[in-house]
Design a protein around this motif. Structure first.
Motif, short mmCIF file in Angstrom:
data_model
loop_
_atom_site.label_atom_id
_atom_site.label_comp_id
_atom_site.label_asym_id
_atom_site.label_seq_id
_atom_site.Cartn_x
_atom_site.Cartn_y
_atom_site.Cartn_z
N PHE A 68 31.96 25.99 -35.15
CA PHE A 68 30.62 26.58 -35.17
C PHE A 68 30.61 27.93 -35.89
O PHE A 68 29.63 28.27 -36.56
CB PHE A 68 30.06 26.70 -33.75
N ALA A 69 31.67 28.71 -35.76
CA ALA A 69 31.75 29.99 -36.47
C ALA A 69 31.78 29.76 -37.98
O ALA A 69 31.11 30.47 -38.74
CB ALA A 69 32.98 30.76 -36.02
N ILE A 70 32.54 28.77 -38.41
CA ILE A 70 32.59 28.44 -39.84
C ILE A 70 31.23 27.96 -40.33
O ILE A 70 30.77 28.35 -41.41
CB ILE A 70 33.70 27.41 -40.13
N LEU A 73 33.54 40.90 -37.31
CA LEU A 73 34.27 41.41 -36.15
C LEU A 73 33.70 40.86 -34.84
O LEU A 73 34.44 40.45 -33.95
CB LEU A 73 34.26 42.93 -36.13
N LEU A 74 32.37 40.85 -34.72
CA LEU A 74 31.74 40.33 -33.51
C LEU A 74 32.01 38.84 -33.33
O LEU A 74 32.25 38.37 -32.21
CB LEU A 74 30.24 40.61 -33.52
N VAL A 75 31.98 38.08 -34.41
CA VAL A 75 32.30 36.66 -34.33
C VAL A 75 33.75 36.48 -33.89
O VAL A 75 34.06 35.65 -33.03
CB VAL A 75 32.03 35.94 -35.67
N GLY A 76 34.66 37.27 -34.47
CA GLY A 76 36.07 37.20 -34.08
C GLY A 76 36.28 37.53 -32.61
O GLY A 76 37.03 36.85 -31.91
N ILE A 77 35.62 38.58 -32.14
CA ILE A 77 35.73 38.95 -30.72
C ILE A 77 35.15 37.83 -29.85
O ILE A 77 35.73 37.48 -28.82
CB ILE A 77 35.01 40.29 -30.46
#
Length: 163
Positions: free
Chosen positions: A56-58, A22-26
């Motif tokens: 970078f998220a991936i 959730l934090l990464v998505g936000i």
């Protein structure tokens, strides 16, 4: 560790994983909402920074998945070497020519084309050291907290003047 010398597999906390995702998505959403106009003007593509952030998220999720397989005792052995490297890195930010200034703050080291912020390693080392000391049996909790607080204050003295 069991009688065969193998570490028992511990199930990861699903809620911690959910909150992390959730934090990464936000964070990805915020990067897009704050950079779309600039990216359109500068690069002609409003998704320019969003694409980079998603990559970078991936990569972060892949690293997370890979590190879940490694027993924490492996990291425990790295705490004090990381602590030493971070202290040396923090001291090197005071050496003209090695440090890189951004907006008047000399918090980074330039190593070739790579820029490193030693305080990030210092934070990791402090957290690891606190975890390591909590796992070891210490005489009194007060003694433990005072020792950790002293180390954090000394590291803070290295970080603060560089701002």
């Amino acid at each position: 560790m069991n009688e065969n010398g193998h570490y028992k597999r511990v199930h990861s906390d699903i809620w911690l994983l959910v909150v992390t995702i959730l934090l990464v998505g936000i964070g990805v959403t915020m990067v897009y909402s704050s950079s779309a106009l600039f990216a359109t003007e500068r690069y002609g593509d409003s998704y320019f920074f969003l694409k980079k952030e998603i990559v970078f998220a991936i990569m972060g999720v892949a690293i997370l998945a890979g590190t879940l397989k490694i027993p924490y005792h492996f990291y425990q052995k790295l705490v004090y070497p990381i602590l030493g490297v971070s202290i040396i890195g923090l001291l090197l930010t005071y050496v003209p020519g090695l440090r890189s200034e951004v907006s008047g703050a000399a918090r980074w080291l330039r190593i070739g084309s790579l820029t490193v912020q030693p305080s990030e390693f210092a934070k990791l080392a402090i957290l690891g050291m606190i975890g390591d000391s909590h796992e070891k049996e210490i005489d009194t909790l007060n003694h433990e907290i005072l020792d950790e607080g002293e180390i954090i204050r000394k590291k803070g003295l290295l970080i603060y003047p560089s701002t």
